[in-house]
Enzyme design. Structure first.
Site, PDB file in Angstrom:
ATOM      1  N   CYS A  51     -49.983  17.072  27.705  1.00 55.81           N
ATOM      2  CA  CYS A  51     -50.885  17.982  28.410  1.00 55.81           C
ATOM      3  C   CYS A  51     -50.109  19.169  28.994  1.00 55.81           C
ATOM      4  O   CYS A  51     -49.646  20.020  28.260  1.00 55.81           O
ATOM      5  CB  CYS A  51     -51.678  17.228  29.471  1.00 55.81           C
ATOM      6  SG  CYS A  51     -53.139  18.140  30.041  1.00 55.81           S
ATOM      7  N   HIS A  79     -54.003  12.276  27.237  1.00 59.75           N
ATOM      8  CA  HIS A  79     -53.558  11.263  28.193  1.00 59.75           C
ATOM      9  C   HIS A  79     -53.983   9.890  27.669  1.00 59.75           C
ATOM     10  O   HIS A  79     -55.015   9.752  27.013  1.00 59.75           O
ATOM     11  CB  HIS A  79     -54.195  11.504  29.560  1.00 59.75           C
ATOM     12  CG  HIS A  79     -53.758  12.775  30.215  1.00 59.75           C
ATOM     13  ND1 HIS A  79     -52.488  12.946  30.709  1.00 59.75           N
ATOM     14  CD2 HIS A  79     -54.426  13.932  30.458  1.00 59.75           C
ATOM     15  CE1 HIS A  79     -52.389  14.156  31.237  1.00 59.75           C
ATOM     16  NE2 HIS A  79     -53.545  14.777  31.099  1.00 59.75           N
TER      17      HIS A  79
END
Length: 245
Positions: free
Chosen positions: A106, A206
């Site tokens: 991310c 994630h």
């Protein structure tokens, strides 16, 4: 405290206790960013008997490891500045020269690119931050945060036949030629990328280590041979049931 070896995910606090203790271990270093987020991404690796994952402070001089993973961040431009101030650009370059591998998740992925463009001042004063330039893409920060669950399969040869599950939560949209070497196809949307040398890898997902097949492929890529993945989702469910009982 009397339920030994019980694993529950931490919420706000960062759990730095190392769990595994095998001699034949993959060494992973995760720098602790001031605005670090989603630290539970690493629980499947911390629980793996052949992985020694350490959260290390930014000012630690020695970050010797087989793999460095840059985590998610609540303020990517600020944490990128901190990394540079503590010499992590040079540390990462040296790590790669010595044969190590690098991953970003991310915000950690966005830092790997050429630039982070914040025209609207989403993370502070409007401006452009120069990334580490290890992957050829740029990221535009936007007011509307992307928040969604993802499931799909591997499209890169390293992840052929893998199932992936996770979620995205980020304010940036990345674009550039590096993204053509995607890792996963999540119901028609491509995610992640890897460089031509296959030593720098990044994903927006994630929870990417949770599915056993993808976890197994990641560990093989990182250099751990003869590895058996753990089923983290089942392990967590079993521990929650144990606590409930």
């Amino acid at each position: 405290p009397y339920l030994h070896l019980l694993h529950l995910e931490a919420e706000d606090a960062l759990n730095t206790q190392q769990i595994s203790s095998s001699k034949d271990q993959l060494q992973i270093a995760v720098p602790v960013l001031p605005h670090m987020s989603n630290h539970t991404d690493f629980d499947p690796l911390r629980l793996h008997p052949r992985v020694n994952l350490q959260f290390i402070p930014l000012d630690q001089a020695n970050c010797a490891a087989d793999l460095i993973i840059l985590p998610g961040s609540k303020n990517v431009r600020s944490d990128l500045t901190y990394l540079k101030q503590f010499g992590w650009k040079e540390k990462i370059q040296r790590h790669l020269r010595l044969g190590g591998k690098l991953m970003g998740i991310c915000g950690g992925m966005q830092m790997r690119g050429t630039s982070l463009i914040d025209a609207d001042g989403i993370e502070g004063a409007p401006g452009v931050s120069e990334g580490f330039g290890l992957l050829d893409f740029a990221t535009n920060l936007q007011p509307n945060k992307i928040l969604k669950t993802c499931s799909g399969e591997g499209v890169h040869p390293l992840f052929s036949g893998c199932q992936v599950e996770g979620y995205e939560i980020h304010a940036g949209v990345s674009h550039g030629p590096a993204l053509e070497a995607a890792l996963f196809n999540c119901k028609g949307q491509l995610d992640g990328c890897i460089n031509s040398e296959q030593n720098v890898l990044a994903t927006y997902l994630h929870g990417v280590f949770c599915h056993p097949s993808t976890q197994h492929a990641f560990l093989l890529w990182a250099g751990l041979s003869g590895v058996t993945a753990i089923n983290y989702s089942q392990l967590l469910e079993d521990n929650l049931n144990r606590l409930a009982d």
